[in-house]
Design a protein around this motif. Structure first.
Motif, PDB file in Angstrom:
ATOM      1  N   PRO A   1       0.729  -1.292   0.033  1.00 11.33           N
ATOM      2  CA  PRO A   1       0.018   0.076   0.029  1.00 11.33           C
ATOM      3  C   PRO A   1       1.096   1.307   0.250  1.00 11.33           C
ATOM      4  O   PRO A   1       1.812   1.506   0.972  1.00 11.33           O
ATOM      5  N   GLY A   2       0.781   2.144  -1.199  1.00 11.86           N
ATOM      6  CA  GLY A   2       1.528   3.176  -1.278  1.00 11.86           C
ATOM      7  C   GLY A   2       2.784   3.162  -1.511  1.00 11.86           C
ATOM      8  O   GLY A   2       3.595   4.300  -1.576  1.00 11.86           O
TER       9      GLY A   2
ATOM     10  N   GLY B   1       4.850  -8.219   6.748  1.00 13.05           N
ATOM     11  CA  GLY B   1       4.296  -8.722   7.730  1.00 13.05           C
ATOM     12  C   GLY B   1       5.120  -9.602   8.605  1.00 13.05           C
ATOM     13  O   GLY B   1       4.765  -9.629   9.831  1.00 13.05           O
ATOM     14  N   ALA B   2       5.955 -10.168   8.148  1.00 15.88           N
ATOM     15  CA  ALA B   2       6.984 -11.114   8.835  1.00 15.88           C
ATOM     16  C   ALA B   2       7.985 -10.394   9.708  1.00 15.88           C
ATOM     17  O   ALA B   2       8.546  -9.264   9.110  1.00 15.88           O
ATOM     18  N   ILE B   3       8.234 -10.761  10.808  1.00 16.76           N
ATOM     19  CA  ILE B   3       9.284 -10.288  11.687  1.00 16.76           C
ATOM     20  C   ILE B   3      10.795 -10.650  11.372  1.00 16.76           C
ATOM     21  O   ILE B   3      11.068 -11.495  11.252  1.00 16.76           O
ATOM     22  N   VAL B   4      11.764  -9.706  11.075  1.00 15.48           N
ATOM     23  CA  VAL B   4      12.958  -9.664  10.514  1.00 15.48           C
ATOM     24  C   VAL B   4      13.764  -9.416  11.658  1.00 15.48           C
ATOM     25  O   VAL B   4      13.694  -8.172  12.446  1.00 15.48           O
TER      26      VAL B   4
ATOM     27  N   ARG C   1      16.739   6.259   9.065  1.00 12.98           N
ATOM     28  CA  ARG C   1      16.752   6.599   7.547  1.00 12.98           C
ATOM     29  C   ARG C   1      15.383   6.270   6.483  1.00 12.98           C
ATOM     30  O   ARG C   1      14.981   6.959   5.788  1.00 12.98           O
ATOM     31  N   LEU C   2      15.334   4.920   6.903  1.00 17.74           N
ATOM     32  CA  LEU C   2      14.266   4.392   5.870  1.00 17.74           C
ATOM     33  C   LEU C   2      12.881   5.080   6.118  1.00 17.74           C
ATOM     34  O   LEU C   2      12.180   5.250   5.369  1.00 17.74           O
ATOM     35  N   ARG C   3      12.718   4.981   7.502  1.00 17.82           N
ATOM     36  CA  ARG C   3      11.460   5.721   8.039  1.00 17.82           C
ATOM     37  C   ARG C   3      11.084   7.073   7.386  1.00 17.82           C
ATOM     38  O   ARG C   3      10.101   7.487   6.946  1.00 17.82           O
ATOM     39  N   LYS C   4      12.181   7.699   7.382  1.00 19.26           N
ATOM     40  CA  LYS C   4      12.145   8.991   6.862  1.00 19.26           C
ATOM     41  C   LYS C   4      11.729   9.219   5.414  1.00 19.26           C
ATOM     42  O   LYS C   4      11.242  10.083   4.988  1.00 19.26           O
ATOM     43  N   LYS C   5      12.071   8.317   4.491  1.00 16.78           N
ATOM     44  CA  LYS C   5      11.927   7.954   3.207  1.00 16.78           C
ATOM     45  C   LYS C   5      10.635   7.175   2.728  1.00 16.78           C
ATOM     46  O   LYS C   5       9.955   7.591   1.951  1.00 16.78           O
ATOM     47  N   ILE C   6      10.356   6.497   3.475  1.00 15.72           N
ATOM     48  CA  ILE C   6       9.126   5.504   3.337  1.00 15.72           C
ATOM     49  C   ILE C   6       7.681   5.918   4.047  1.00 15.72           C
ATOM     50  O   ILE C   6       6.607   5.532   3.845  1.00 15.72           O
ATOM     51  N   GLY C   7       8.178   6.461   5.228  1.00 15.49           N
ATOM     52  CA  GLY C   7       6.926   6.516   6.170  1.00 15.49           C
ATOM     53  C   GLY C   7       7.262   6.225   7.625  1.00 15.49           C
ATOM     54  O   GLY C   7       7.622   4.876   7.445  1.00 15.49           O
ATOM     55  N   HIS C   8       7.247   6.810   8.552  1.00 16.37           N
ATOM     56  CA  HIS C   8       7.660   6.027  10.086  1.00 16.37           C
ATOM     57  C   HIS C   8       6.792   5.210  10.397  1.00 16.37           C
ATOM     58  O   HIS C   8       7.062   4.070  11.133  1.00 16.37           O
ATOM     59  N   ASP C   9       5.282   5.208   9.844  1.00 15.84           N
ATOM     60  CA  ASP C   9       4.582   4.024  10.373  1.00 15.84           C
ATOM     61  C   ASP C   9       4.502   2.924   9.416  1.00 15.84           C
ATOM     62  O   ASP C   9       3.713   1.926   9.704  1.00 15.84           O
ATOM     63  N   ARG C  10       5.273   2.886   8.410  1.00 13.73           N
ATOM     64  CA  ARG C  10       5.547   1.560   7.693  1.00 13.73           C
ATOM     65  C   ARG C  10       6.279   0.622   8.048  1.00 13.73           C
ATOM     66  O   ARG C  10       6.063  -0.525   7.645  1.00 13.73           O
TER      67      ARG C  10
ATOM     68  N   THR D   1       8.478  -1.336  14.984  1.00 10.59           N
ATOM     69  CA  THR D   1       9.365  -2.104  15.722  1.00 10.59           C
ATOM     70  C   THR D   1       8.723  -3.018  16.763  1.00 10.59           C
ATOM     71  O   THR D   1       7.645  -2.834  17.232  1.00 10.59           O
ATOM     72  N   VAL D   2       9.170  -4.213  16.781  1.00 11.68           N
ATOM     73  CA  VAL D   2       8.610  -5.498  17.617  1.00 11.68           C
ATOM     74  C   VAL D   2       9.402  -5.466  18.644  1.00 11.68           C
ATOM     75  O   VAL D   2      10.423  -6.394  18.537  1.00 11.68           O
ATOM     76  N   ARG D   3       9.468  -4.689  19.801  1.00 13.11           N
ATOM     77  CA  ARG D   3      10.194  -4.507  20.901  1.00 13.11           C
ATOM     78  C   ARG D   3      10.949  -6.023  21.187  1.00 13.11           C
ATOM     79  O   ARG D   3      10.092  -6.817  21.607  1.00 13.11           O
ATOM     80  N   GLY D   4      12.338  -6.131  21.327  1.00 12.84           N
ATOM     81  CA  GLY D   4      12.960  -7.309  21.854  1.00 12.84           C
ATOM     82  C   GLY D   4      12.994  -8.328  20.430  1.00 12.84           C
ATOM     83  O   GLY D   4      13.586  -9.511  21.101  1.00 12.84           O
ATOM     84  N   VAL D   5      12.349  -8.051  19.797  1.00 13.93           N
ATOM     85  CA  VAL D   5      12.188  -9.105  18.535  1.00 13.93           C
ATOM     86  C   VAL D   5      13.068  -8.623  17.331  1.00 13.93           C
ATOM     87  O   VAL D   5      13.797  -9.237  16.841  1.00 13.93           O
ATOM     88  N   GLY D   6      12.278  -7.614  16.754  1.00 13.03           N
ATOM     89  CA  GLY D   6      12.981  -7.128  15.363  1.00 13.03           C
ATOM     90  C   GLY D   6      11.931  -6.098  14.775  1.00 13.03           C
ATOM     91  O   GLY D   6      11.440  -5.367  15.474  1.00 13.03           O
ATOM     92  N   TYR D   7      12.117  -6.138  13.494  1.00 13.56           N
ATOM     93  CA  TYR D   7      11.275  -5.376  12.708  1.00 13.56           C
ATOM     94  C   TYR D   7      10.220  -6.040  11.607  1.00 13.56           C
ATOM     95  O   TYR D   7      10.818  -6.862  11.152  1.00 13.56           O
ATOM     96  N   CYS D   8       9.347  -5.087  11.232  1.00 12.08           N
ATOM     97  CA  CYS D   8       8.431  -5.612   9.957  1.00 12.08           C
ATOM     98  C   CYS D   8       8.061  -4.582   9.351  1.00 12.08           C
ATOM     99  O   CYS D   8       7.735  -3.383   9.827  1.00 12.08           O
ATOM    100  N   ILE D   9       7.818  -4.821   7.798  1.00 14.10           N
ATOM    101  CA  ILE D   9       7.048  -3.623   7.220  1.00 14.10           C
ATOM    102  C   ILE D   9       5.741  -3.963   7.083  1.00 14.10           C
ATOM    103  O   ILE D   9       5.396  -5.133   6.665  1.00 14.10           O
ATOM    104  N   LYS D  10       4.988  -3.187   6.958  1.00 16.16           N
ATOM    105  CA  LYS D  10       3.440  -3.362   7.194  1.00 16.16           C
ATOM    106  C   LYS D  10       2.795  -3.517   5.828  1.00 16.16           C
ATOM    107  O   LYS D  10       3.637  -3.011   5.062  1.00 16.16           O
TER     108      LYS D  10
END
Length: 217
Positions: free
Chosen positions: A130-131, A166-169, A196-205, A208-217
């Protein structure tokens, strides 16, 4: 992605390593079957570039070992041997593609992407969320109809996250995308590139899954 290069020719190996690294991939380069075998036991690679004639044996022995233990990592064979029988043996041993030396480096890049795409089960090289539209061939990212320019490392992080929306990395997995063996790892590198990525593609996209990693929505 993290790429394993197995090539004993010093000049060609340096050229391949630099070319693949310039495309935003972390590259581990080894000159022997034994060292490459050891590396595959400790690191999860996204792709292997494999020469056949190595100082301590045949690259096919490494390939057969991987497949015998159900390791499905994509493998592209790189060799100076252009006999049909050699190609057949390599493919029958579990290789995903075959390039005969000398070859064009841009062709190698295209084949790497094609093999990775098949492995991931994706019919095209474009990821649409999306977007956001991510063109893996040209490394273009369009966010809300505006092109965003990414550095090689920003691209490596985004490519890993977008491969499975949607998968946690985990942070460790992102480190593997950014660093080759022997590179000094800075503790906050992942956080820096996520920011840096959040600034370019959107902070909400990027979540952060605290203590686990990151995922893109």
């Amino acid at each position: 992605m993290r790429v394993l290069l197995v090539e004993d020719d010093q000049v060609l190996g340096e050229a391949l390593r630099d070319h693949v690294a310039a495309a935003g991939h972390a590259v581990d380069w080894f000159l022997s079957v034994v060292d490459a075998m050891s590396a595959t036991g400790t690191v999860e690679y996204g792709l292997i570039l494999l020469d056949l004639r190595l100082p301590d044996g045949d690259g096919l022995s490494l390939l057969r070992s991987l497949r015998s233990r159900q390791d499905a990592t994509p493998v592209i064979i790189l060799t100076a041997h252009d006999q049909v029988s050699d190609r057949i043996e390599g493919l029958n041993s579990g290789a995903d593609d075959y390039l005969v030396k000398p070859f064009d480096l841009d062709e190698l890049t295209a084949r790497m992407l094609a093999v990775s795409r098949r492995y991931a089960g994706k019919p095209t090289s474009t990821i649409r969320l999306p977007g956001i539209e991510i063109d893996q061939i040209n490394r273009n990212v369009v966010v809300d109809n505006e092109v965003q320019l990414l550095s090689a490392r920003e691209w490596a992080v985004l490519d890993k996250l977008a491969a499975r929306p949607g998968a946690i990395v985990s942070k460790a997995q992102l480190h593997e995308e950014l660093y080759a063996f022997g590179a000094e790892i800075e503790s906050n590198t992942v956080e820096v590139y996520i920011s840096r990525l959040r600034k370019k593609i959107g902070h909400d996209r990027i979540e952060t899954v605290r203590g686990v990693g990151y995922c893109i929505k």
